[in-house]
Design a protein around this motif. Structure first.
Motif, short mmCIF file in Angstrom:
data_model
loop_
_atom_site.label_atom_id
_atom_site.label_comp_id
_atom_site.label_asym_id
_atom_site.label_seq_id
_atom_site.Cartn_x
_atom_site.Cartn_y
_atom_site.Cartn_z
N LEU A 129 10.40 -7.47 11.05
CA LEU A 129 9.40 -6.50 11.45
C LEU A 129 8.51 -6.12 10.27
CD1 LEU A 129 8.21 -4.48 13.48
CD2 LEU A 129 9.99 -2.87 12.80
N LEU A 130 9.13 -5.89 9.11
CA LEU A 130 8.37 -5.52 7.92
C LEU A 130 7.40 -6.62 7.53
CD1 LEU A 130 11.16 -3.86 5.76
CD2 LEU A 130 9.14 -2.74 6.69
N SER A 131 7.88 -7.87 7.59
CA SER A 131 7.05 -8.99 7.22
C SER A 131 5.84 -9.11 8.13
CB SER A 131 7.87 -10.28 7.25
OG SER A 131 7.08 -11.38 6.89
N SER A 132 6.07 -8.95 9.43
CA SER A 132 4.99 -9.09 10.40
C SER A 132 4.04 -7.90 10.40
CB SER A 132 5.56 -9.30 11.80
OG SER A 132 6.28 -8.14 12.21
N SER A 133 4.53 -6.72 10.00
CA SER A 133 3.71 -5.52 10.04
C SER A 133 3.02 -5.21 8.71
CB SER A 133 4.57 -4.31 10.43
OG SER A 133 5.54 -4.05 9.44
N LYS A 134 3.32 -5.98 7.69
CA LYS A 134 2.76 -5.69 6.36
C LYS A 134 1.24 -5.72 6.38
CE LYS A 134 3.67 -6.71 1.53
NZ LYS A 134 4.49 -7.51 0.60
N GLU A 135 0.69 -6.71 7.07
CA GLU A 135 -0.76 -6.82 7.16
C GLU A 135 -1.36 -5.58 7.83
OE1 GLU A 135 -4.18 -9.78 9.05
OE2 GLU A 135 -2.12 -10.47 8.84
N THR A 136 -0.67 -5.08 8.85
CA THR A 136 -1.14 -3.88 9.55
C THR A 136 -1.08 -2.66 8.66
OG1 THR A 136 -0.37 -4.78 11.66
CG2 THR A 136 -0.76 -2.42 11.57
N VAL A 137 0.00 -2.54 7.87
CA VAL A 137 0.16 -1.41 6.97
C VAL A 137 -0.95 -1.38 5.91
CG1 VAL A 137 1.65 -0.36 5.22
CG2 VAL A 137 2.65 -1.30 7.30
N LEU A 138 -1.35 -2.57 5.44
CA LEU A 138 -2.35 -2.68 4.37
C LEU A 138 -3.78 -2.74 4.89
CD1 LEU A 138 -0.51 -5.21 2.02
CD2 LEU A 138 -0.82 -2.75 1.65
N LYS A 139 -3.95 -2.84 6.19
CA LYS A 139 -5.29 -3.03 6.77
C LYS A 139 -6.28 -1.96 6.33
CE LYS A 139 -7.58 -3.49 11.30
NZ LYS A 139 -8.43 -2.28 11.21
N ASP A 140 -5.87 -0.69 6.38
CA ASP A 140 -6.78 0.39 6.01
C ASP A 140 -7.11 0.38 4.52
OD1 ASP A 140 -7.14 1.81 8.59
OD2 ASP A 140 -4.99 2.08 8.44
N PHE A 141 -6.19 -0.12 3.71
CA PHE A 141 -6.47 -0.26 2.29
C PHE A 141 -7.51 -1.36 2.05
CE2 PHE A 141 -2.31 1.77 2.26
CZ PHE A 141 -2.46 2.73 1.27
N HIS A 142 -7.36 -2.47 2.75
CA HIS A 142 -8.31 -3.57 2.60
C HIS A 142 -9.70 -3.17 3.10
CE1 HIS A 142 -4.63 -6.45 2.66
NE2 HIS A 142 -4.92 -6.04 1.44
N GLU A 143 -9.75 -2.23 4.03
CA GLU A 143 -11.03 -1.73 4.54
C GLU A 143 -11.54 -0.54 3.73
OE1 GLU A 143 -10.43 -0.96 8.67
OE2 GLU A 143 -10.22 -3.08 9.20
N ARG A 144 -10.79 -0.17 2.68
CA ARG A 144 -11.17 0.90 1.75
C ARG A 144 -11.38 2.24 2.48
NH1 ARG A 144 -12.93 -0.43 -3.16
NH2 ARG A 144 -14.52 1.17 -3.16
N ARG A 145 -10.43 2.57 3.36
CA ARG A 145 -10.55 3.84 4.09
C ARG A 145 -9.18 4.49 4.33
NH1 ARG A 145 -9.66 3.95 9.50
NH2 ARG A 145 -9.03 2.03 10.51
N ALA A 146 -8.18 4.11 3.55
CA ALA A 146 -6.83 4.66 3.74
C ALA A 146 -6.77 6.13 3.33
CB ALA A 146 -5.82 3.85 2.94
N LEU A 147 -6.05 6.90 4.12
CA LEU A 147 -5.81 8.32 3.81
C LEU A 147 -4.34 8.61 4.04
CD1 LEU A 147 -6.47 11.25 3.18
CD2 LEU A 147 -7.32 11.52 5.54
N LYS A 148 -3.60 8.80 2.96
CA LYS A 148 -2.16 9.06 3.04
C LYS A 148 -1.91 10.54 2.76
CE LYS A 148 0.70 7.83 -0.29
NZ LYS A 148 1.60 7.07 -1.19
#
Length: 307
Positions: free
Chosen positions: A49-68
């Motif tokens: 699950l982690l391997s398959s979801s990693k791209e989803t977790v990082l998606k907002d970072f790659h789009e430069r709009r992450a807010l944690k």
């Protein structure tokens, strides 16, 4: 500048987390220690699950709009954590960061579908939280340790990173570069962390900044150290940089302009008295980031038109 305090790290990365066993955490460990993971099919499922979801977790970072939104590494108050998680979910955040405790993780994922990150300086504590549903781990959020005079050397952080990677090779890993290092040393550490397979570098600095002016000027002064770190580190590494500590709705857009792929906000939200005020603050920061993204998009279109 503080001097580094060298403290031993557990030699066995698979050992169970025991009360007072971690020299960094002291008396701040939760009353119920994490139990060692059993090798069951669920662990394999979790890794997949982690391997398959990693791209989803990082998606907002790659789009430069992450807010944690960060509740606090040593915050085990279920009511406060629940309020912070709810505010992150309702206010438009993309990620939420909580203390590394499997019970808190289960609470968080019952309240939001946002990716849950757990923070700790003990790699042995991560697996139980990941098995409970955390999709991201963070070595960092050191602010609470500085109050006790504890700081972290580059050697310690690299050791913690290697140990975490050996335990959880597939999990999304973020590591904070301490502001107690000079900017050139922060950059060098970030470069070494990138080579170790870290996915996100987080900056800090709000704790050491004492604004001399009130209002907007004070907010900008407060954010200066972490903004400077984000600017310098983002130009030295290829992985996303998260600018955190001392940020507000005024300065969050500045972090993106400086080169950050996202921002992390803690005390501006988790110190508020009620969930309504928390939601309002998160929404204010999220809207400021959206305005910055819209402005950049308009500027890009104008440049393309002029060409």
């Amino acid at each position: 500048m503080h001097s580094s305090i060298c403290m031993p790290i557990s030699a066995s990365s698979n050992a169970a987390l025991k009360h007072f066993s971690n020299p960094f955490l002291g008396n701040f460990l939760p009353s119920e220690p994490c139990k060692p993971l059993r090798k069951t099919p669920s662990v394999t499922t979790t890794k997949a699950l982690l391997s398959s979801s990693k791209e989803t977790v990082l998606k907002d970072f790659h789009e430069r709009r992450a807010l944690k939104i960060i509740s606090g590494l040593q915050n085990f108050d279920r009511d406060n954590v629940a309020s912070v998680v709810t505010a992150a979910d309702k206010g438009g955040a993309t990620h939420v960061d909580i203390a590394c405790d499997p019970h808190l993780v289960k609470l968080a994922i019952s309240l939001t579908s946002l990716p849950v990150c757990v923070s700790s300086v003990d790699p042995a504590a991560f697996p139980a939280a990941v098995e409970a549903g955390a999709l991201m781990v963070e070595i960092g959020n050191y602010d609470s340790f500085y109050e006790t005079g504890v700081v972290f050397s580059p050697e310690q952080i690299l050791k913690l990173t290697k140990e975490t990677r050996s335990i959880l090779p597939s999990v999304t890993l973020s590591v904070t570069v301490p502001h107690t290092l000079g900017l050139p040393d922060q950059v060098r550490l970030a470069e070494m962390l990138e080579k170790e397979g870290v996915d996100i570098i987080q900056t800090e600095g709000g704790k050491c900044s004492t604004p001399s002016k009130p209002g907007v000027l004070g907010l900008i002064e407060k954010a200066t150290p972490t903004l400077a770190a984000a600017y310098s580190i983002s130009r030295a590494v290829k992985i996303p940089v998260m600018c955190a500590s001392g940020l507000s709705a005024v300065t969050a857009p500045m972090a993106i302009t400086a080169g950050a792929a996202g921002v992390g906000v803690g005390s501006a939200v988790n110190k508020l008295n009620d969930v309504i005020a928390m939601v309002a603050e998160v929404r204010s920061i999220a809207e400021s980031l959206k305005m910055e993204a819209d402005r950049k998009q308009i500027t890009h279109k104008q440049r393309s038109f002029n060409m």
